[in-house]
Design a protein around this motif. Structure first.
Motif, PDB file in Angstrom:
ATOM      1  N   ALA A   1      18.001  -2.832   7.967  1.00 33.73           N
ATOM      2  CA  ALA A   1      18.707  -1.874   8.826  1.00 33.73           C
ATOM      3  C   ALA A   1      18.054  -0.501   8.766  1.00 33.73           C
ATOM      4  O   ALA A   1      17.877   0.171   9.793  1.00 33.73           O
ATOM      5  CB  ALA A   1      20.173  -1.788   8.411  1.00 33.73           C
ATOM      6  N   LYS A   2      17.669  -0.050   7.559  1.00 32.95           N
ATOM      7  CA  LYS A   2      17.006   1.243   7.430  1.00 32.95           C
ATOM      8  C   LYS A   2      15.644   1.226   8.120  1.00 32.95           C
ATOM      9  O   LYS A   2      15.250   2.206   8.760  1.00 32.95           O
ATOM     10  CB  LYS A   2      16.836   1.605   5.947  1.00 32.95           C
ATOM     11  CG  LYS A   2      18.114   2.082   5.269  1.00 32.95           C
ATOM     12  CD  LYS A   2      17.849   2.424   3.813  1.00 32.95           C
ATOM     13  CE  LYS A   2      19.072   3.049   3.162  1.00 32.95           C
ATOM     14  NZ  LYS A   2      19.323   4.423   3.651  1.00 32.95           N
ATOM     15  N   LEU A   3      14.930   0.109   7.981  1.00 30.57           N
ATOM     16  CA  LEU A   3      13.623  -0.005   8.626  1.00 30.57           C
ATOM     17  C   LEU A   3      13.730   0.135  10.132  1.00 30.57           C
ATOM     18  O   LEU A   3      12.925   0.817  10.769  1.00 30.57           O
ATOM     19  CB  LEU A   3      12.998  -1.363   8.291  1.00 30.57           C
ATOM     20  CG  LEU A   3      11.964  -1.424   7.192  1.00 30.57           C
ATOM     21  CD1 LEU A   3      11.559  -2.871   6.945  1.00 30.57           C
ATOM     22  CD2 LEU A   3      10.736  -0.599   7.552  1.00 30.57           C
ATOM     23  N   ARG A   4      14.698  -0.521  10.702  1.00 28.11           N
ATOM     24  CA  ARG A   4      14.824  -0.519  12.161  1.00 28.11           C
ATOM     25  C   ARG A   4      15.269   0.834  12.697  1.00 28.11           C
ATOM     26  O   ARG A   4      15.209   1.070  13.899  1.00 28.11           O
ATOM     27  CB  ARG A   4      15.772  -1.633  12.593  1.00 28.11           C
ATOM     28  CG  ARG A   4      15.110  -2.993  12.408  1.00 28.11           C
ATOM     29  CD  ARG A   4      15.995  -4.167  12.719  1.00 28.11           C
ATOM     30  NE  ARG A   4      15.198  -5.410  12.646  1.00 28.11           N
ATOM     31  CZ  ARG A   4      15.702  -6.625  12.530  1.00 28.11           C
ATOM     32  NH1 ARG A   4      17.023  -6.796  12.482  1.00 28.11           N
ATOM     33  NH2 ARG A   4      14.916  -7.672  12.475  1.00 28.11           N
ATOM     34  N   GLY A   5      15.657   1.722  11.783  1.00 26.81           N
ATOM     35  CA  GLY A   5      15.969   3.083  12.194  1.00 26.81           C
ATOM     36  C   GLY A   5      14.783   4.025  12.102  1.00 26.81           C
ATOM     37  O   GLY A   5      14.888   5.196  12.476  1.00 26.81           O
ATOM     38  N   VAL A   6      13.628   3.544  11.598  1.00 30.88           N
ATOM     39  CA  VAL A   6      12.428   4.374  11.492  1.00 30.88           C
ATOM     40  C   VAL A   6      11.803   4.510  12.876  1.00 30.88           C
ATOM     41  O   VAL A   6      11.598   3.506  13.569  1.00 30.88           O
ATOM     42  CB  VAL A   6      11.411   3.754  10.509  1.00 30.88           C
ATOM     43  CG1 VAL A   6      10.113   4.569  10.517  1.00 30.88           C
ATOM     44  CG2 VAL A   6      11.989   3.698   9.109  1.00 30.88           C
ATOM     45  N   PRO A   7      11.482   5.732  13.327  1.00 30.81           N
ATOM     46  CA  PRO A   7      10.851   5.898  14.646  1.00 30.81           C
ATOM     47  C   PRO A   7       9.515   5.179  14.719  1.00 30.81           C
ATOM     48  O   PRO A   7       8.776   5.086  13.736  1.00 30.81           O
ATOM     49  CB  PRO A   7      10.661   7.424  14.754  1.00 30.81           C
ATOM     50  CG  PRO A   7      11.578   8.010  13.742  1.00 30.81           C
ATOM     51  CD  PRO A   7      11.692   7.003  12.639  1.00 30.81           C
TER      52      PRO A   7
ATOM     53  N   LEU B   1       0.828  -1.206   0.000  1.00 27.68           N
ATOM     54  CA  LEU B   1       0.000   0.000   0.000  1.00 27.68           C
ATOM     55  C   LEU B   1       0.863   1.256   0.000  1.00 27.68           C
ATOM     56  O   LEU B   1       0.438   2.313  -0.481  1.00 27.68           O
ATOM     57  CB  LEU B   1      -0.941  -0.004   1.202  1.00 27.68           C
ATOM     58  CG  LEU B   1      -2.112  -0.987   1.095  1.00 27.68           C
ATOM     59  CD1 LEU B   1      -2.916  -1.004   2.387  1.00 27.68           C
ATOM     60  CD2 LEU B   1      -3.021  -0.636  -0.075  1.00 27.68           C
ATOM     61  N   GLY B   2       2.093   1.139   0.513  1.00 27.15           N
ATOM     62  CA  GLY B   2       3.030   2.248   0.396  1.00 27.15           C
ATOM     63  C   GLY B   2       3.334   2.556  -1.058  1.00 27.15           C
ATOM     64  O   GLY B   2       3.420   3.726  -1.455  1.00 27.15           O
ATOM     65  N   HIS B   3       3.486   1.503  -1.873  1.00 23.66           N
ATOM     66  CA  HIS B   3       3.692   1.727  -3.309  1.00 23.66           C
ATOM     67  C   HIS B   3       2.468   2.393  -3.937  1.00 23.66           C
ATOM     68  O   HIS B   3       2.601   3.250  -4.825  1.00 23.66           O
ATOM     69  CB  HIS B   3       3.968   0.400  -4.015  1.00 23.66           C
ATOM     70  CG  HIS B   3       5.368  -0.092  -3.850  1.00 23.66           C
ATOM     71  ND1 HIS B   3       6.467   0.661  -4.185  1.00 23.66           N
ATOM     72  CD2 HIS B   3       5.854  -1.280  -3.397  1.00 23.66           C
ATOM     73  CE1 HIS B   3       7.574  -0.028  -3.946  1.00 23.66           C
ATOM     74  NE2 HIS B   3       7.230  -1.203  -3.461  1.00 23.66           N
ATOM     75  N   VAL B   4       1.269   1.989  -3.488  1.00 23.81           N
ATOM     76  CA  VAL B   4       0.046   2.610  -4.011  1.00 23.81           C
ATOM     77  C   VAL B   4       0.003   4.080  -3.611  1.00 23.81           C
ATOM     78  O   VAL B   4      -0.253   4.962  -4.441  1.00 23.81           O
ATOM     79  CB  VAL B   4      -1.202   1.870  -3.496  1.00 23.81           C
ATOM     80  CG1 VAL B   4      -2.477   2.569  -3.982  1.00 23.81           C
ATOM     81  CG2 VAL B   4      -1.197   0.416  -3.959  1.00 23.81           C
TER      82      VAL B   4
ATOM     83  N   ALA C   1       1.874   0.736   9.634  1.00 23.94           N
ATOM     84  CA  ALA C   1       1.701  -0.414  10.520  1.00 23.94           C
ATOM     85  C   ALA C   1       1.989  -0.084  11.976  1.00 23.94           C
ATOM     86  O   ALA C   1       1.878  -0.961  12.834  1.00 23.94           O
ATOM     87  CB  ALA C   1       2.597  -1.560  10.056  1.00 23.94           C
ATOM     88  N   GLY C   2       2.374   1.156  12.277  1.00 25.85           N
ATOM     89  CA  GLY C   2       2.639   1.540  13.646  1.00 25.85           C
ATOM     90  C   GLY C   2       4.029   1.205  14.126  1.00 25.85           C
ATOM     91  O   GLY C   2       4.333   1.342  15.307  1.00 25.85           O
ATOM     92  N   GLY C   3       4.894   0.746  13.252  1.00 24.35           N
ATOM     93  CA  GLY C   3       6.263   0.410  13.621  1.00 24.35           C
ATOM     94  C   GLY C   3       6.879  -0.508  12.590  1.00 24.35           C
ATOM     95  O   GLY C   3       6.187  -1.083  11.743  1.00 24.35           O
ATOM     96  N   PRO C   4       8.192  -0.667  12.633  1.00 26.56           N
ATOM     97  CA  PRO C   4       8.884  -1.440  11.605  1.00 26.56           C
ATOM     98  C   PRO C   4       8.988  -2.935  11.887  1.00 26.56           C
ATOM     99  O   PRO C   4       9.481  -3.675  11.039  1.00 26.56           O
ATOM    100  CB  PRO C   4      10.282  -0.809  11.608  1.00 26.56           C
ATOM    101  CG  PRO C   4      10.490  -0.407  13.035  1.00 26.56           C
ATOM    102  CD  PRO C   4       9.138   0.022  13.543  1.00 26.56           C
ATOM    103  N   ASP C   5       8.533  -3.387  13.061  1.00 24.11           N
ATOM    104  CA  ASP C   5       8.816  -4.771  13.466  1.00 24.11           C
ATOM    105  C   ASP C   5       8.235  -5.808  12.508  1.00 24.11           C
ATOM    106  O   ASP C   5       8.907  -6.766  12.136  1.00 24.11           O
ATOM    107  CB  ASP C   5       8.295  -5.034  14.884  1.00 24.11           C
ATOM    108  CG  ASP C   5       8.968  -4.143  15.914  1.00 24.11           C
ATOM    109  OD1 ASP C   5      10.164  -3.851  15.735  1.00 24.11           O
ATOM    110  OD2 ASP C   5       8.302  -3.733  16.868  1.00 24.11           O
TER     111      ASP C   5
ATOM    112  N   THR D   1       7.163   4.085   4.471  1.00 23.92           N
ATOM    113  CA  THR D   1       5.721   4.319   4.522  1.00 23.92           C
ATOM    114  C   THR D   1       5.020   3.177   5.241  1.00 23.92           C
ATOM    115  O   THR D   1       4.111   3.386   6.051  1.00 23.92           O
ATOM    116  CB  THR D   1       5.152   4.470   3.098  1.00 23.92           C
ATOM    117  OG1 THR D   1       5.828   5.528   2.424  1.00 23.92           O
ATOM    118  CG2 THR D   1       3.653   4.768   3.131  1.00 23.92           C
ATOM    119  N   ALA D   2       5.449   1.938   4.959  1.00 21.11           N
ATOM    120  CA  ALA D   2       4.844   0.763   5.593  1.00 21.11           C
ATOM    121  C   ALA D   2       5.035   0.797   7.095  1.00 21.11           C
ATOM    122  O   ALA D   2       4.117   0.468   7.862  1.00 21.11           O
ATOM    123  CB  ALA D   2       5.460  -0.509   5.008  1.00 21.11           C
TER     124      ALA D   2
END
Length: 307
Positions: free
Chosen positions: A276-282, A133-136, A219-223, A214-215
């Motif tokens: 690695a980039k995802l886990r740096g997203v707040p 949905l981020g791509h959308v 989703a409320g977090g990168p986990d 965006t995802a």
């Protein structure tokens, strides 16, 4: 550069490839025929690229009655993203993966494999759905769908050029002036698909990071997505997805990823870099946002869909 300009440039470059190959095969007449073919492909890739890609993978639409939990997850994410509810399709493949297609958010489709529903927990599925949905939301789906259709056309013409060279169906130099002959056709048949792949790679790699970010926010977090990417990477070496090269850039994880030299032609960034980039997203600071949930088994989602 906005996606409208990118899409126009992609169509122009792909059209140029097709006309060039047509000229090598048939001189001026071949160029005219190739231009007509390219115009038809531009039309069909804009209006019907989603149907073409879905038919390649024998995807079937999943109605709310057939897959209520899947629809609930997509509906919740679409609402958070401010998007219309997309149609949902299921691909009969054991390898876990997903893609989004369509010409705009109002005509978007999210397709997931049976393996994704069977092998991922709820939070991981949410992460993958949020990525698509981020791509959308970022309006990547049209250019991705057009790239797959046009790349397929370039590869088809390149194969025709190769057979034309092998069987002597090459125009003479005086037909269009300065023809490259059989060797040129063979070189073109090799280089054109590589050029199409490089265009796909340039389009896809730069957009995957943004879709991941965006995802994580949707989703409320990168986990969920980061765990899903780890699983997708692990399963890709054990469960082969019967994927077409011209559509590889559309999937959450490249189904044809290789190592060594082939990694240079991957349509996606390296998984470890994405994670690695995802886990740096707040994390989402809102109520319950980003909190870890225990993994949930997925039998109910799959059983309701398949039963």
């Amino acid at each position: 550069m906005n996606n409208q300009i990118r899409t126009t440039l992609l169509l122009a470059v792909m059209t140029g490839f097709i006309v060039w190959i047509g000229g090598l095969m048939g001189g001026r007449g071949g160029m005219v025929m190739a231009l007509v073919f390219a115009a038809a492909m531009n039309f069909f890739s804009y209006w019907f690229s989603d149907r073409i890609v879905l038919s390649m993978y024998k995807a079937e639409e999943a109605t709310p009655g057939q897959a209520p939990e899947l629809h609930e997850m997509v509906r919740d994410l679409a609402r958070k993203a401010g998007l219309p509810m997309p149609r949902i399709y299921v691909i009969p493949e054991e390898a876990p993966n997903a893609f989004a297609t369509g010409r705009d958010p109002d005509h978007a489709v999210v397709a997931v494999t049976e393996g994704l529903l069977r092998l991922m927990d709820r939070q991981e599925i949410m992460g993958v759905l949020a990525h698509e949905l981020g791509h959308v939301k970022n309006r990547d789906i049209l250019i991705g769908s057009i790239a797959s259709t046009m790349a397929g056309a370039v590869m088809l013409l390149a194969n025709m050029a190769r057979w034309s060279a092998l069987f002597g169906g090459v125009r003479s130099d005086d037909e269009g002036g300065g023809g490259m002959g059989g060797i040129g056709l063979i070189l073109t048949s090799i280089l054109a698909p590589i050029a199409a792949l490089l265009i796909q790679m340039a389009i896809s790699r730069s957009r995957e990071y943004l879709a991941d970010e965006t995802a994580a926010r949707l989703a409320g977090g990168p986990d969920g997505l980061s765990r899903a990417l780890e699983k997708l990477g692990a399963y890709s070496g054990r469960l082969a997805l019967n994927a077409r090269p011209e559509t590889a850039h559309m999937f959450t994880v490249n189904p044809l990823s290789g190592s060594g030299l082939m990694s240079l032609f991957s349509t996606h960034p390296p998984l470890d870099v994405r994670i690695a980039k995802l886990r740096g997203v707040p994390r989402d600071p809102g109520p319950g946002g980003g909190k870890n949930r225990p993994p949930e088994k997925n039998e109910n989602i799959w059983d309701r869909l398949s039963g």
